[in-house]
Motif scaffolding. Structure first.
Motif, short mmCIF file in Angstrom:
data_model
loop_
_atom_site.label_atom_id
_atom_site.label_comp_id
_atom_site.label_asym_id
_atom_site.label_seq_id
_atom_site.Cartn_x
_atom_site.Cartn_y
_atom_site.Cartn_z
N GLY A 1 4.85 118.79 46.56
CA GLY A 1 4.20 118.63 45.27
C GLY A 1 3.63 117.23 45.18
O GLY A 1 4.40 116.25 45.22
N GLY A 2 2.32 117.10 45.12
CA GLY A 2 1.71 115.77 45.13
C GLY A 2 2.00 115.09 46.45
O GLY A 2 1.61 115.57 47.51
N THR A 3 2.70 113.95 46.39
CA THR A 3 3.08 113.24 47.62
C THR A 3 4.60 113.26 47.82
O THR A 3 5.15 112.38 48.48
N THR A 4 5.26 114.25 47.25
CA THR A 4 6.70 114.40 47.42
C THR A 4 6.99 115.64 48.25
O THR A 4 6.55 116.74 47.91
N VAL A 5 7.71 115.45 49.34
CA VAL A 5 8.03 116.54 50.26
C VAL A 5 9.52 116.85 50.17
O VAL A 5 10.36 115.94 50.18
N THR A 6 9.83 118.13 50.08
CA THR A 6 11.21 118.60 50.13
C THR A 6 11.38 119.40 51.41
O THR A 6 10.91 120.55 51.50
N PRO A 7 11.99 118.84 52.44
CA PRO A 7 12.17 119.57 53.70
C PRO A 7 13.27 120.62 53.58
O PRO A 7 14.44 120.30 53.41
N GLY A 8 12.89 121.88 53.62
CA GLY A 8 13.85 122.96 53.51
C GLY A 8 14.04 123.41 52.08
O GLY A 8 14.20 122.58 51.16
#
Length: 856
Positions: A591-598
């Motif tokens: 979302g935007g420049t935030t990554v949630t791996p998994g």
């Protein structure tokens, strides 16, 4: 093991790294050449034969006809053979796979040393075969003969007797010698509603022939091969026992050339095979272009492949096998890049009809799924291959691939938003039709929910807002139609088929649900960038709902795994042990420049990954160590499915990486499982699965305690039983695992931002990559780890960034001591993700930077 692309070096089993012309890399093998297939490809043509230099019948879509020389959407020849004097050239003693070409080292004849080099120019519908004669003695003149056996036929229809039309309607070829070339034609119709076609193929050299002859029809002309026809019912013969299949209607001819080979010199006889589905005149034009300068075209081909190899240059001193696999994976993707013109889009309804086309696509270019039976357009393959394509800098091909899928889908499905599954290079659609009026879903839901994510991925890596804008309306329609029509019980989870095409599953599949959640967030991201607040709000709201209910809906506490599907009524969990159980760990949310791996919680994700590493779910020696399609006791029949796909293994590899599990027995086990098949597959005695440097579709497997249920190597399988010799999607597991996870490259170029937050695998000193393509520029990254000291070095070139973030990923429980950027203490952000503790610092958007992080 040491690998060097320019020196004659090391044995990897029976595989060697050899010196190469013009600086290109080569791999070679001399083991069981008659049982190993080989592919050489350009963007408009390809040839598939065997590594002994012969052309045996193989493949199953059109029984035994999937090899030979092709100019999509048609096949041209079964094969081509050379002789000197009255002696046919014998089987090759060594096969060499190069970047953009193949070479066969052949037995000498009449004192002349012989080699054959094959390549396919990217611009022509032609394949070139060059026989080089080297003379160690006095000058001599010899006769070189060339046999060619035609087999003009379309890529569709196929050979299954239940299909209409059917390959049994293949029209007999006509042949003639026109004084310079062998000319073959195929005019007529295969029946079953198919239109009249006019196919043409020509075979000639850049030299004037001394003589030539062709059979008007039904001629043999297969060089030393006897013309053995294998029956469709034959499920045991190896390819080398079969020269043709039941649908062969070709003819043939022979050309002879008088060649003077100077003393202590060489001569190369170049022969081109060219063709067209627009008639003989068009084929002759293709031939003329191909023969203008064969040597120059070969050097241009090698130069283009060398330029491709210069992108994403990796240094993995702790895992050279993986480094080499990624280098060759670039070449695999280039080999699988195909194009065709004038695609007539028609719904064949899984081969039961052949109606008038619904529309025409003037031109398409795509990553073919695999050779020889899947060289055409697949949505799910493109959606996974997209990750490898962006990581390796092959932007334009994946953009063209996604555009083609959009255009075909809109023609076929009347702009409903449903994504087509499988389209042959002539435009025939086998599966993927939105048959809403019939009350059935003749498509896979996963391909529709994955599509917006593929678009967003390309947009983030390229910053190509024009591409985003071209695809945006279709991406919106993708997810709107899912919400409107494929969530009948309104629980948020879509119904329909997913990646696992197996019986006995519930209507709501795990992979569809996870990818839907991801797709909604990716669509919301693009919507915000375009100022479409309504779409952004809707997609974000629905994704948040799915995220909240995910664990309680899908986690099967008794199994310690995620359920494969939900069964109505009541969304009862069904756990059949299919590979899609790993998708919650493989998928990444942005979302935007935030990554949630998994997507999975850390506790559940780690537990599920650990369970799949066991012998019930993954292979054991002497087979491959990758991930089974279905674990022991799984599936509707309780028998499991012990096929190890390059894709399933990639899903596990990427899942391990999202949870910071990069070491031996974790991610490295699965990346190496994919890589081994290209160079040193244990089940084949340390040789490649088939073609050196090519990643296949399915690997040999040996289930623990049930060896009889395993999958033998391709080289031991029958002429119609083999999986693909080269498959695209497995490069996801190698390239993405390194570039995005180990090197930590996270571009958000649509927002002018870049994050680089690497994670060095346990037991390895460093990872590095240079010239990693991003938009119109690139980034260089190196990451080192020594004790409690972590170092990241980043430099960009040609990028216009508004924000640059540099970091390191530390162990999950690590405690931060100090952060130093470019020699000065820096204030860092720390965020615990499934990968570990991500420590990051904002840096100036220009110049090179060094970040040093120490822990307590």
């Amino acid at each position: 093991m040491r690998f060097d692309r320019v020196a004659t070096l090391v044995v990897i089993g029976a595989l060697f790294v050899l010196a190469a012309p013009a600086g290109a890399a080569e791999l070679a093998t001399s083991s069981r050449l008659q049982d190993r297939r080989a592919v050489v490809a350009g963007q408009r043509s390809y040839a598939e034969g065997f590594q002994d230099g012969r052309f045996y019948a193989n493949g199953w879509h059109i029984t035994g006809e999937m090899g030979g020389v092709w100019a999509p959407p048609i096949k041209l020849l079964d094969g081509i053979w050379f002789g000197v004097g009255d002696t046919w050239v014998g089987p090759a003693t060594r096969f060499v796979s190069g970047w953009g070409y193949t070479r066969y080292e052949l037995p000498s004849i009449d004192g002349l040393r012989l080699q054959r080099t094959d390549f396919a120019p990217d611009a022509d519908r032609a394949v070139l075969f060059g026989l080089t004669l080297t003379n160690p003695g006095a000058a001599k003149t010899v006769s070189v003969k060339v046999d060619a056996h035609s087999e003009l036929m379309g890529a569709y229809p196929w050979g299954d007797p239940k299909l209409t039309p059917n390959a049994s309607g293949n029209v007999p070829d006509q042949g003639r010698f026109d004084g310079r070339a062998l000319a073959f034609t195929d005019d007529g119709t295969v029946g079953g509603g198919a239109p009249v076609h006019h196919y043409g193929a020509v075979v000639a050299s850049d030299r004037t022939p001394a003589s030539g002859v062709a059979a008007a029809s039904g001629g043999a002309y297969r060089g030393p091969q006897t013309g053995t026809v294998c029956a469709a019912s034959d499920s045991t013969s190896l390819p080398r026992a079969c020269d043709d299949g039941p649908f062969g209607r070709g003819t043939g001819g022979e050309l002879r050339y008088s060649i003077t080979v100077p003393a202590h010199g060489s001569q190369t006889v170049w022969v081109a095979v060219a063709g067209s589905d627009q008639g003989l005149a068009s084929a002759q034009s293709e031939l003329a272009r191909a023969l203008r300068d064969p040597n120059g075209e070969l050097q241009a081909k090698i130069a283009a492949r060398r330029a491709l190899s210069a992108l994403t240059r990796l240094s993995l001193p702790g895992d050279r096998l993986l480094q080499n696999a990624i280098d060759w994976g670039k070449q695999n993707l280039a080999d699988l890049t195909q194009s065709a013109s004038n695609l007539q889009i028609r719904w064949t309804n899984q081969g039961t009809q052949f109606p008038a086309p619904l529309g025409t696509l003037a031109r398409a270019r795509w990553f073919g799924a695999g050779y020889p039976d899947y060289p055409w357009i697949f949505a799910t393959d493109a959606e996974y291959t997209a990750f490898a394509a962006v990581a390796l800098g092959q932007f334009s091909t994946i953009e063209d691939d996604l555009r083609a899928l959009r255009d075909i889908s809109d023609i076929l499905n009347h702009r409903s938003g449903i994504v087509v599954h499988e389209t042959v290079s002539d435009g025939s659609v086998y599966f993927g039709h939105d048959s809403q009026t019939s009350g059935t879903n003749d498509f896979n839901t996963d391909e529709t929910v994955k599509f917006p994510s593929a678009v967003a991925l390309v947009w983030r890596w390229t910053g190509d807002n024009r591409f985003r804008d071209q695809m945006y309306d279709f991406a919106v329609r993708n997810l709107r139609v899912v919400d409107r029509r494929l969530d009948v019980d309104r629980d948020g989870w879509p119904e329909g088929s997913g990646n696992v095409e197996r019986p006995g599953m519930g209507p709501e599949k795990l992979d569809n649900g996870v990818y839907y959640m991801r797709g909604l967030l990716d669509l919301a991201d693009m919507a915000r960038s375009k100022g479409d607040a309504a779409t952004a709000a809707w997609a974000t709201r629905l994704a948040a709902r799915l995220r909240r209910q995910f664990e309680s809906t899908w986690w099967d506490r008794a199994a310690g795994q995620y359920a494969d599907s939900l069964i109505d009524p009541g969304n009862a969990q069904s756990f059949q042990k299919h590979w899609i159980g790993q998708v919650p760990m493989e998928a990444e949310l942005t979302g935007g420049t935030t990554v949630t791996p998994g997507v999975a919680s850390r506790a559940h994700g780690v537990a599920a990954l650990q369970a799949r590493e066991g012998a019930c779910f993954s292979g054991v020696r002497p087979g491959n160590l990758g991930l089974f399609h279905t674990g022991c006791g799984g599936g509707a029949d309780g028998k499991g499915d012990f096929e190890i796909f390059s894709l399933t293994t990639s899903i596990q590899a990427v899942g391990e990486g999202n949870y910071g599990r990069l070491g031996p027995g974790q991610q490295r086990r699965y990346t190496d499982a994919n890589a081994e098949t290209m160079f040193s597959e244990p089940a084949t005695g340390g040789t490649p699965d088939e073609q050196p440097g090519a990643m296949p579709e399915i690997f040999p497997s040996t289930p623990q305690g049930n060896a009889s249920a395993g999958i033998p190597p391709n080289i031991d399988r029958c002429w119609t039983c083999r999986s693909m010799v080269m498959q695209a999607w497995g490069n996801y597991g190698t390239a993405w695992s390194v570039v995005h996870q180990q090197l930590g490259v996270r571009p958000f170029l649509g927002y002018g931002a870049l994050e680089v937050i690497p994670q060095v695998p346990a037991g390895q000193p460093s990872v590095a990559g240079s010239n990693i393509r991003l938009g119109g520029g690139s980034v260089n990254v190196s990451a080192h780890r020594s004790g409690r000291r972590y170092v990241t070095v980043v430099g960009t070139s040609g990028l216009r960034l508004r924000r640059l973030v540099i970091g390191q990923t530390l162990p999950f429980r690590a405690r931060l001591q100090a952060v130093v950027l470019d020699g000065r203490r820096a204030r860092a952000s720390a965020r615990r993700t499934n990968r570990g503790l991500e420590v990051s610092v904002a840096a100036a958007t220009h110049g090179a930077h060094t970040l040093i992080v120490t822990t307590r």
